[in-house]
Design an enzyme around this catalytic site. Structure first.
Site, mmCIF file in Angstrom:
data_model
loop_
_atom_site.group_PDB
_atom_site.id
_atom_site.type_symbol
_atom_site.label_atom_id
_atom_site.label_comp_id
_atom_site.label_asym_id
_atom_site.label_seq_id
_atom_site.Cartn_x
_atom_site.Cartn_y
_atom_site.Cartn_z
ATOM 1 N N ASP A 71 0.856 -1.191 0.000
ATOM 2 C CA ASP A 71 0.000 0.000 0.000
ATOM 3 C C ASP A 71 0.897 1.248 0.000
ATOM 4 O O ASP A 71 2.110 1.142 0.186
ATOM 5 C CB ASP A 71 -0.874 -0.064 1.270
ATOM 6 C CG ASP A 71 -1.948 1.007 1.277
ATOM 7 O OD1 ASP A 71 -2.318 1.476 0.196
ATOM 8 O OD2 ASP A 71 -2.401 1.375 2.374
ATOM 9 N N ASP A 102 -9.276 3.614 -1.987
ATOM 10 C CA ASP A 102 -10.209 3.962 -0.909
ATOM 11 C C ASP A 102 -11.540 4.503 -1.425
ATOM 12 O O ASP A 102 -11.818 5.704 -1.375
ATOM 13 C CB ASP A 102 -9.553 4.978 0.029
ATOM 14 C CG ASP A 102 -8.336 4.385 0.713
ATOM 15 O OD1 ASP A 102 -8.159 3.150 0.652
ATOM 16 O OD2 ASP A 102 -7.562 5.154 1.312
ATOM 17 N N GLU A 155 2.556 4.809 -4.162
ATOM 18 C CA GLU A 155 2.546 5.725 -5.342
ATOM 19 C C GLU A 155 3.879 6.458 -5.503
ATOM 20 O O GLU A 155 4.246 6.726 -6.650
ATOM 21 C CB GLU A 155 1.401 6.733 -5.203
ATOM 22 C CG GLU A 155 0.034 6.112 -5.280
ATOM 23 C CD GLU A 155 -0.353 5.292 -4.042
ATOM 24 O OE1 GLU A 155 0.174 5.610 -2.954
ATOM 25 O OE2 GLU A 155 -1.148 4.353 -4.174
HETATM 26 C C1 GLC Z 1 -4.816 3.244 2.874
HETATM 27 C C2 GLC Z 1 -5.274 2.023 2.092
HETATM 28 C C3 GLC Z 1 -6.278 1.250 2.888
HETATM 29 C C4 GLC Z 1 -5.677 0.881 4.232
HETATM 30 C C5 GLC Z 1 -5.181 2.112 4.972
HETATM 31 C C6 GLC Z 1 -4.436 1.761 6.240
HETATM 32 O O1 GLC Z 1 -5.845 4.148 3.033
HETATM 33 O O2 GLC Z 1 -5.765 2.365 0.831
HETATM 34 O O3 GLC Z 1 -6.702 0.113 2.195
HETATM 35 O O4 GLC Z 1 -6.628 0.222 5.017
HETATM 36 O O5 GLC Z 1 -4.316 2.851 4.142
HETATM 37 O O6 GLC Z 1 -3.359 0.956 6.006
#
Ligand code: GLC
Length: 625
Positions: A377, A465, A380
Site C-alpha cells: 500500500d 479507498d 505511489e
Molecule cells: C490506505 C489504504 C487502505 C488501508 C489504509 C491503512 O488508506 O488504501 O486500504 O486500510 O491505508 O493501512
C-alpha cells in the site's frame, strides 16, 4: 539525416532525433528525443523486442516504412507521420499545423481525432468507459476517499484504445514520468500528448479487431501472472483487526455462519508502531501459531507492507538500508525523508537491484511468521507533510504531490518526477523476489495499490479507498472492466466500500457483485461499522452465503479464466462490446459485464431497486440464479 537500423530507421532533425522501429508486423515504436544521444531506458514495461521485417522506400518528398500490415509515411521537413494499414485505411494522422514540440524538459505531440472515433482504456479511471472529450493525467497519487473521483489516480496505465466502428488501434506511452492526454477536450478533433521528460517513447498497435489488439498489447507488456488458487477465494479485511484474538474470532464466526473464507488481511496495526517488518507482540503474541492454525482451515494471512522505513536508530531494517546505501536521496544527496504511518520515513530506491535484494531479504521475518501474502500500500508513493495522532487513529494532513526525491538508475541520478509512476511496480518486483527467495517454486500473492503498465506480471491490484455509497458500487464495474482491457484482470474494489458506514442493503448488493470480482475482498476503514457479511442481519447473511458459495462453485471456471488471461491477455471481466463488436448498443452498456465470453452479469446496483433492465445481445439467453 537518415540512418537505417536493424529494425527500422533513425531520423535526425535540427531539434532532435526520432527512432522508428517495426516491433512486430502490427506494432511500430516511435522514440523521440531532443538530446543528441539516446539515454538508457528507465521503464522496463515493454518486454517485446523489435524484430519484424520491414521495407524502407525513399520518395522525393517522403519516406515510407512498412511491414506486412502497416505503412508509416513521413514527409520531408519537420517530423510528422501518417499511418495506414495495408488495405489503405488511414489509421492516424497529424493535427493540421501542429507537430512535435520539445522544449526544456517537456514535450508535446498532436494528432487528429476522427469524427466517429471513440477512446477506451487508460487503466483505472473513475468515469464512463469512453474516454473521449476529457483530459487524463498520469501521475500516481494517493487519491484518498475524500477525492475518490479525481484524476490522476493510484496507478498509471497509459494504454489507449481507439475504436472507429470495429476498427481498433492502440497507443501505448511507455513514459513513467508525468503524462497527460487530451482526448478532444480543447478541440473535439485534437488529441494531444503532453509529457515531462527528455524523451517520448510510444508504440502504435494495430488490431484491427479489439480482441486482437488486446492480445497484441499483452504481448508487448506481458500477461497476468498466475496467483495461487486460494487467492481467488474470498478475502476478509479491515483497517484494522487489532489483535490476534480478534482474528481468531473472525475465523470462528465465518465457520459458524458457514461462510467460505480463504484469506484474512492484516492492516497496519499488526506492526509495532507501524514499522514494517515488525510485529506488535502485545497484540499478536503468537502470530506464527495463529497463521498455522488458520492455514489448517484453509485460511491464509496477508500482511500489509508499506514502502517507508521509519527513521530511527533503534530500528534495524532502516539501519540496514542506510548501511546498504539503497535509500532515495534529496537534492543535496542526503536521505530523502517524508512522513507516513510510522512518522518520519526514508524510502528504498527500488530502481536499484541492491535495494530490491535488500527488500526481498527483509521479508524473511514475515514469512517465518507464516504470512502467505503481501499487500503493498502507499506505494505511489504517498508522502504526508504532517498528521494528527490519537492513540490508534492517524489522520494524514496535506500530501506531498511533487517530492524532490532522486533515484539512481543505470548509475545516473534521476529525478523522481521522471520515473514516479514506476515506483510501486518496482516495489512489487522486489516483493516477487522475496517470494522467489523464501518460497521457491510456489505461486505468490501480492496486492498492490499503485502500478504502471505491466503491473499484472507481478501483482493484483485494488481500486483504493472507495466509499460505501451506491454510486461507487456501480462505478466499480467500469473501473474493473477498464483495468481488464489494459491487461490487469486480477483486480477488485473494496467490497462494501472503504470509507463511511455501509448499509445492509448496500452490503447485500455489493457482495452480489463482488462475489464475481476477479479479486474478491471485503475491506473497510478505521472507525467505520463492522462490515463482515454476518454483521447485517439474517437476510443479508443468507444473501452473502449464497453468493460466496456461488463464487466457490464457479471457481473452476474462474480459475480457467485466470489461465486464459495468463496465456493470451484476454480479460476476465469484459465489456459487452468486446464479444459483440458489431452491436452498436453494446458500446453503451456500462452496468453489465461478461465474465469470459459467455456469462453475462447484470447486477442490481441502484438503491431501493428491486428489478432492472437487461440488455441481451443476440445469442445470449437468460438463466436465473
Ligand atoms: C490506505 C489504504 C487502505 C488501508 C489504509 C491503512 O488508506 O488504501 O486500504 O486500510 O491505508 O493501512
Amino acid at each position: 539525416a537518415l540512418e537505417q537500423k536493424a529494425f527500422g530507421l533513425e531520423l535526425r532533425y535540427y531539434s532532435g532525433r526520432v527512432l522508428i522501429e517495426a516491433v512486430s508486423p502490427k506494432i511500430f515504436r516511435f522514440r523521440l528525443t531532443a538530446k543528441s544521444e539516446w539515454e538508457e531506458k528507465i521503464s522496463d514495461a515493454v518486454i517485446l523486442k523489435p524484430g519484424a521485417d520491414f521495407k524502407l522506400e525513399r520518395k522525393l518528398d517522403r519516406l515510407i516504412i512498412s511491414t506486412s500490415h502497416l505503412r508509416v509515411i513521413i514527409p520531408e521537413g519537420e517530423f510528422r507521420f501518417e499511418i495506414y494499414d495495408q488495405e489503405g485505411r488511414l489509421l492516424s494522422q497529424d493535427f493540421p499545423g501542429a507537430g512535435v514540440r520539445f522544449a526544456s524538459g517537456e514535450f508535446q505531440l498532436h494528432r487528429y481525432i476522427f469524427p466517429e472515433e471513440e477512446f477506451y482504456g487508460l487503466g483505472d479511471k473513475y468515469s464512463f468507459l469512453n474516454r473521449r472529450g476529457r483530459l487524463w493525467t498520469f501521475w500516481n497519487l494517493d487519491v484518498g476517499w475524500k477525492q475518490y473521483k479525481r484524476d490522476p489516480r493510484y496507478s498509471s496505465i497509459p494504454f489507449l484504445i481507439s475504436l472507429r466502428q470495429e476498427l481498433a488501434v492502440g497507443w501505448f506511452f511507455d513514459h513513467p514520468g508525468w503524462l497527460q492526454l487530451d482526448l478532444g477536450r480543447r478541440f473535439s478533433s485534437l488529441f494531444s500528448i503532453y509529457g515531462k521528460g527528455e524523451e517520448l517513447d510510444f508504440y502504435f498497435l494495430y488490431g484491427p479487431s479489439l480482441r486482437d489488439l488486446i492480445q497484441l498489447y499483452a504481448q508487448l507488456v506481458g500477461t497476468s501472472y498466475l496467483p495461487p488458487l486460494w487467492a481467488l477465494g474470498y478475502h476478509q479485511s479491515r483497517y484494522s483487526y487489532f489483535t490476534q484474538k480478534k482474528i481468531e474470532e473472525l475465523g470462528e464466526e465465518f465457520e459458524k455462519n458457514q461462510l467460505p473464507l480463504s484469506a484474512i488481511h492484516l492492516d497496519i496495526h499488526y506492526m509495532e508502531k507501524f514499522k514494517v517488518f515488525t510485529v506488535d507482540k502485545a497484540r499478536f503474541p503468537d502470530l506464527k501459531g495463529l497463521s498455522k492454525k488458520l492455514k489448517e482451515k484453509g485460511i491464509y494471512l496477508v500482511a500489509i507492507v508499506d514502502p517507508g522505513l521509519k527513521v530511527s536508530k533503534n530500528y534495524s531494517p532502516y539501519l540496514r538500508a542506510r548501511e546498504n546505501k539503497i535509500l532515495c536521496a534529496d537534492e543535496k544527496e542526503e536521505e530523502y525523508q517524508a512522513r507516513l504511518w510510522p512518522g518520519r520515513c526514508a524510502f528504498p530506491d527500488f530502481f536499484q537491484k541492491s535495494a530490491q535484494e535488500f527488500w526481498a531479504e527483509e521479508h524473511k521475518f514475515l514469512f517465518e511468521q507464516g504470512i502467505e501474502g503481501i499487500w503493498n500500500d502507499m506505494n505511489e508513493p504517498s508522502f504526508w507533510k504532517s498528521e494528527l495522532r490519537f492513540k490508534d487513529l492517524v489522520i494524514p494532513l496535506r500530501g506531498e504531490e511533487n517530492p524532490k526525491m532522486y533515484h539512481r538508475i543505470n548509475n545516473k541520478k534521476v529525478a523522481h518526477s521522471y520515473c514516479r509512476n514506476l515506483y510501486g511496480q518496482k516495489q512489487a518486483q522486489a516483493t516477487v523476489l522475496a517470494f522467489k527467495k523464501f518460497k521457491p517454486g510456489k505461486r505468490h500473492f501480492i496486492l498492490s495499490r499503485s502500478g504502471f503498465a505491466g503491473i499484472q506480471r507481478y501483482a493484483g491490484v485494488w481500486t483504493g479507498d472507495n466509499l460505501s455509497r451506491f454510486e461507487y458500487l456501480s462505478g466499480s464495474i467500469s473501473q474493473i472492466i477498464s483495468l481488464g482491457l489494459c491487461g490487469v484482470s486480477f483486480c477488485g474494489a473494496d467490497i462494501g466500500g472503504f470509507a463511511l458506514n455501509c448499509s445492509s442493503e448496500l452490503f447485500a448488493r455489493w457482495i452480489e457483485l463482488g462475489a464475481f470480482y476477479p479479486f474478491c475482498r471485503n475491506h473497510t476503514a478505521i472507525k467505520t461499522r463492522a462490515q463482515e457479511p454476518y454483521q447485517f442481519g439474517e437476510e443479508v447473511l443468507n444473501i452473502a452465503r449464497k453468493y460466496l458459495k456461488l463464487r466457490y462453485r464457479f471457481m473452476p471456471t474462474l480459475y480457467s479464466l485466470f489461465w486464459l488471461t495468463h496465456k493470451t491477455g484476454l480479460p476476465i471481466w469484459r465489456p459487452l462490446f468486446l464479444e459483440f463488436p458489431t452491436d452498436p448498443q453494446a458500446r453503451k452498456i456500462e452496468d453489465q459485464v461478461l465474465i469470459g465470453d459467455s456469462l453475462l452479469l447484470a447486477p442490481v446496483v441502484e438503491k431501493k431497486a428491486r428489478r432492472r433492465r437487461i440488455y441481451l445481445p443476440e445469442g445470449l439467453s437468460l438463466i436465473h440464479i
